[in-house]
Design a protein around this motif. Structure first.
Motif, short mmCIF file in Angstrom:
data_model
loop_
_atom_site.label_atom_id
_atom_site.label_comp_id
_atom_site.label_asym_id
_atom_site.label_seq_id
_atom_site.Cartn_x
_atom_site.Cartn_y
_atom_site.Cartn_z
N ILE A 19 8.65 -5.77 -2.97
CA ILE A 19 8.37 -4.57 -1.98
C ILE A 19 9.61 -4.24 -1.18
N ILE A 20 10.09 -5.41 -0.73
CA ILE A 20 11.38 -5.05 0.22
C ILE A 20 12.45 -6.33 0.30
N PRO A 21 13.37 -6.46 -0.86
CA PRO A 21 14.04 -7.51 -0.85
C PRO A 21 14.54 -8.08 0.50
N LYS A 22 14.95 -9.55 0.51
CA LYS A 22 15.24 -10.01 1.60
C LYS A 22 16.44 -9.70 2.25
N GLN A 23 17.67 -9.11 1.25
CA GLN A 23 18.70 -8.64 2.12
C GLN A 23 18.87 -7.20 2.94
N PHE A 24 17.70 -6.79 2.87
CA PHE A 24 17.35 -5.59 3.68
C PHE A 24 16.64 -5.98 5.07
N LEU A 25 16.36 -7.42 5.15
CA LEU A 25 15.78 -7.70 6.51
C LEU A 25 16.54 -7.84 7.61
N LYS A 26 17.84 -7.56 7.64
CA LYS A 26 18.79 -7.76 8.84
C LYS A 26 18.54 -6.55 9.71
N GLY A 84 -2.12 -3.46 -8.84
CA GLY A 84 -3.06 -4.53 -9.61
C GLY A 84 -3.53 -5.62 -8.37
N GLU A 85 -4.10 -6.45 -8.78
CA GLU A 85 -4.65 -7.45 -8.00
C GLU A 85 -3.69 -8.11 -7.16
N ASN A 86 -4.00 -8.77 -6.05
CA ASN A 86 -3.12 -9.80 -4.97
C ASN A 86 -1.94 -8.89 -4.88
N PHE A 87 -2.17 -7.73 -4.45
CA PHE A 87 -0.95 -7.08 -3.89
C PHE A 87 -0.37 -7.55 -2.61
N GLY A 88 1.00 -7.78 -2.58
CA GLY A 88 1.46 -7.92 -1.22
C GLY A 88 1.57 -9.63 -1.11
N CYS A 89 1.60 -10.42 -2.07
CA CYS A 89 1.52 -11.93 -1.82
C CYS A 89 2.91 -12.30 -1.55
N GLY A 90 3.13 -13.57 -1.36
CA GLY A 90 4.50 -14.00 -1.01
C GLY A 90 4.57 -14.33 0.31
N SER A 91 5.81 -13.94 1.01
CA SER A 91 6.14 -14.36 2.34
C SER A 91 5.49 -13.19 3.21
N SER A 92 5.46 -13.58 4.50
CA SER A 92 4.61 -12.82 5.34
C SER A 92 5.21 -11.56 6.14
N ARG A 93 6.41 -11.27 5.61
CA ARG A 93 7.39 -10.40 6.31
C ARG A 93 6.75 -8.95 6.53
N PHE A 118 -0.51 -9.92 4.31
CA PHE A 118 -0.24 -8.45 3.99
C PHE A 118 -1.38 -7.53 4.32
N TYR A 119 -2.21 -7.85 4.11
CA TYR A 119 -3.51 -7.06 4.21
C TYR A 119 -3.66 -6.69 6.00
N ASN A 120 -3.50 -7.54 6.66
CA ASN A 120 -3.67 -7.51 8.19
C ASN A 120 -2.70 -6.79 8.65
N ASN A 121 -1.20 -7.10 8.28
CA ASN A 121 0.02 -6.42 8.67
C ASN A 121 -0.05 -4.96 8.30
N ALA A 122 -0.65 -4.55 7.07
CA ALA A 122 -0.54 -3.26 6.89
C ALA A 122 -1.56 -2.40 7.66
N PHE A 123 -2.52 -2.80 7.87
CA PHE A 123 -3.38 -1.97 8.98
C PHE A 123 -2.90 -2.00 10.20
N LYS A 124 -2.20 -2.99 10.69
CA LYS A 124 -1.52 -2.92 11.93
C LYS A 124 -0.29 -2.01 12.02
N ASN A 125 -0.02 -1.39 11.00
CA ASN A 125 1.08 -0.44 11.01
C ASN A 125 0.41 0.96 10.47
N GLY A 126 -0.76 1.09 10.33
CA GLY A 126 -1.20 2.43 10.04
C GLY A 126 -1.59 2.75 8.59
N ILE A 127 -1.29 1.80 7.55
CA ILE A 127 -1.70 2.03 6.31
C ILE A 127 -3.13 1.70 5.96
N ILE A 128 -3.85 2.57 5.22
CA ILE A 128 -5.06 2.20 4.72
C ILE A 128 -5.08 1.54 3.42
N LEU A 129 -5.85 0.23 3.43
CA LEU A 129 -5.91 -0.86 2.32
C LEU A 129 -7.28 -0.51 1.92
#
Length: 207
Positions: A24-31, A74-83, A107-118
């Protein structure tokens, strides 16, 4: 964050499972230290090669999907790190609603915290919507208050959502806003606490 009760938007079908946060967002852009500006990097490694040239075959950049704000996945969207940068990137790109069979919990909880409807929906139903949206001219209407998705034929599909997340998005409450709702009680509690006196305060250095 912005309150949402209903949303109608163009659908982009991402027919892939186990999409992780590094995709979704590669690590090199997390700076970056701000929350904005990440949308240009969403799904970057699928959209661009190592030299920054646009790849062919990833349809999100096709003109027909310009302005899409409803993402089917598809299923298990947003898996991986907690960024938390992952929902920041999706929101900044323009996605307000994501519909998938299942999500990674953080990811499910983070998305709702930022106003995305999952929304969790049946896989067969999502596949049907994906097929209909391939021409880039398909919209879905999401009614969060009544917990319904309405397609262009008027077919209604109901969905479940935790009351806590629903109320936050309906009212535009992030975690800070929720805390401020209790401002009076917090002030009342603080007023009851004994005053702490230190030698420095007694000396008049700190008061």
């Amino acid at each position: 964050m912005e309150a949402i009760s209903e949303h109608t938007g163009k659908v982009f079908p991402l027919d892939r499972s186990n999409v992780d946060t590094d995709q979704i967002i590669p690590k090199q852009f997390l700076k970056r230290v701000e929350r904005t500006g990440f949308g240009q990097f969403v799904f970057h490694n699928w959209r661009f090669d190592d030299d920054g040239n646009r790849r062919e075959g990833f349809e999100m950049d096709d003109e027909k999907f310009k302005g899409a704000s409803v993402l089917l996945a598809g299923e298990n969207f947003g898996c991986g790190s907690s960024r938390e940068h992952a929902p920041w990137a999706l929101l900044d790109y323009g996605f307000r609603v994501i519909i998938a069979p299942s999500y990674a919990d953080i990811f499910y909880n983070n998305a709702f915290k930022n106003g995305i409807i999952l929304i969790k929906a049946d896989e067969a139903q999502i596949k049907e919507w994906m097929e209909k949206s391939e021409d880039g001219n398909y919209n879905l209407h999401v009614d969060l208050k009544n917990q319904e998705i309405v397609d262009e034929n008027g077919t209604v599909v109901s969905f479940d959502i935790p009351v806590y997340h629903k109320e936050k998005v309906l009212n535009g409450w992030d975690d800070i806003a929720l805390t401020l709702l209790l401002d009076d009680k917090i002030a009342e509690y603080e007023a009851k606490q004994p005053k702490v006196v230190t030698p420095l305060a007694d000396a008049g250095i700190f008061k």
